[in-house]
Design an enzyme around this catalytic site. Structure first.
Site, PDB file in Angstrom:
ATOM      1  N   ASP A  14       0.879  -0.970  -0.038  1.00  0.00           N
ATOM      2  CA  ASP A  14       0.012  -0.004  -0.203  1.00  0.00           C
ATOM      3  C   ASP A  14       0.930   1.327   0.017  1.00  0.00           C
ATOM      4  O   ASP A  14       2.144   1.298   0.295  1.00  0.00           O
ATOM      5  CB  ASP A  14      -0.983   0.019   1.281  1.00  0.00           C
ATOM      6  CG  ASP A  14      -1.480   1.127   1.485  1.00  0.00           C
ATOM      7  OD1 ASP A  14      -2.250   1.637   0.540  1.00  0.00           O
ATOM      8  OD2 ASP A  14      -1.704   1.794   2.404  1.00  0.00           O
TER       9      ASP A  14
ATOM     10  N   ASP B 281      -0.257   5.215   0.969  1.00  0.00           N
ATOM     11  CA  ASP B 281      -0.159   6.147   2.097  1.00  0.00           C
ATOM     12  C   ASP B 281      -0.568   5.378   3.297  1.00  0.00           C
ATOM     13  O   ASP B 281      -1.041   4.332   3.685  1.00  0.00           O
ATOM     14  CB  ASP B 281      -1.726   6.785   1.827  1.00  0.00           C
ATOM     15  CG  ASP B 281      -1.639   7.800   0.642  1.00  0.00           C
ATOM     16  OD1 ASP B 281      -0.960   8.569   0.595  1.00  0.00           O
ATOM     17  OD2 ASP B 281      -2.360   7.435  -0.288  1.00  0.00           O
TER      18      ASP B 281
ATOM     19  N   ASP C 217      -1.876  -1.028   5.817  1.00  0.00           N
ATOM     20  CA  ASP C 217      -2.022  -0.597   7.045  1.00  0.00           C
ATOM     21  C   ASP C 217      -3.457  -0.470   7.576  1.00  0.00           C
ATOM     22  O   ASP C 217      -3.696   0.144   8.340  1.00  0.00           O
ATOM     23  CB  ASP C 217      -1.426   0.809   7.068  1.00  0.00           C
ATOM     24  CG  ASP C 217      -1.885   2.029   6.319  1.00  0.00           C
ATOM     25  OD1 ASP C 217      -2.716   1.549   5.147  1.00  0.00           O
ATOM     26  OD2 ASP C 217      -2.275   3.083   6.641  1.00  0.00           O
TER      27      ASP C 217
END
Length: 225
Positions: free
Chosen positions: A10, A12, A172
């Site tokens: 991922d 961000d 995240d």
């Protein structure tokens, strides 16, 4: 010929600390509408599903519901502001680049699977001098699907020259973990990213608190596989 092992990241909150620049762009919209800025703590809970969702959630925090037309206008304004200031304060998380160096030497290929638009993702990684590290960078507009749809990850792995059986997701948020589990493939969660729910409660295979721990996590999951 066996596909090279692939780590899919991922963006961000996983690869890059983008919150300062995302916050600035959203808070600029709120300011123009006479609404109070959101603190970083609130921002961490609304990032991760793309800019439209972030805008909707940001305005909802201020008691404002947005029509489809208004959201389209705000989205265009957000993209304009954010793209011009995309790496003013964003930076890779500590230890990331060293971790990638070590894994690359060991034969791993890297890809990015993010709910950030592809062009913005490439622009950010270009600005940080990181784009060349990734065999493929996919946003929600790349294939017309977005996490938690597992096809977003699966098609990213394929485009990077890998295979599901030899890939690991690193993310995240719930979107990352749900997509990986549905793929299915192992998933490592970082606990310093952007999520309203602690990642340990989302049952990833391994949770790490810094990139110094990534090598061991990858080794454990590779041996398990």
């Amino acid at each position: 010929m066996t596909a090279k092992p692939t780590l899919v990241f991922d963006l961000d909150g996983t690869l890059v600390e983008t919150l300062p620049d995302l916050s600035a762009a959203l808070n600029e919209l709120l300011r123009r509408d006479g609404l109070p800025a959101l603190p970083d703590e609130a921002m961490r809970e609304i990032v991760g599903q793309g800019a439209r969702v972030m805008i909707q959630r940001g305005y909802a925090r201020n008691g404002r519901e947005l029509s489809a037309d208004r959201l389209d206008t705000l989205f265009a304004d957000f993209i304009d502001h954010y793209s011009q200031n995309i790496a003013d304060h964003s930076h890779p998380f500590p230890g990331l680049l060293d971790a990638l160096d070590r894994l690359e030497v060991a034969g791993w290929t890297f890809a990015v699977c993010t709910n950030k638009l592809e062009a913005l993702s490439k622009r950010l990684l270009d600005a940080l001098g990181m784009s060349s590290r990734f065999a493929f960078i996919a946003g929600p507009d790349t294939f017309g699907v977005h996490k938690p749809d597992p096809q977003h990850i699966l098609r990213t792995v394929e485009a990077a020259g890998g295979s599901r059986e030899n890939a690991i997701m690193v993310g995240d948020s719930a979107a990352d973990i749900k997509a990986a589990k549905a793929a299915p493939m192992p998933v490592i969660a970082v606990d310093f990213g952007y999520t309203p729910v602690p990642v340990r409660e989302l049952d990833p295979d391994i949770v790490i608190s810094d990139y110094d721990a990534l090598w061991d996590a990858v080794e454990r999951l590779s041996k398990k596989a």
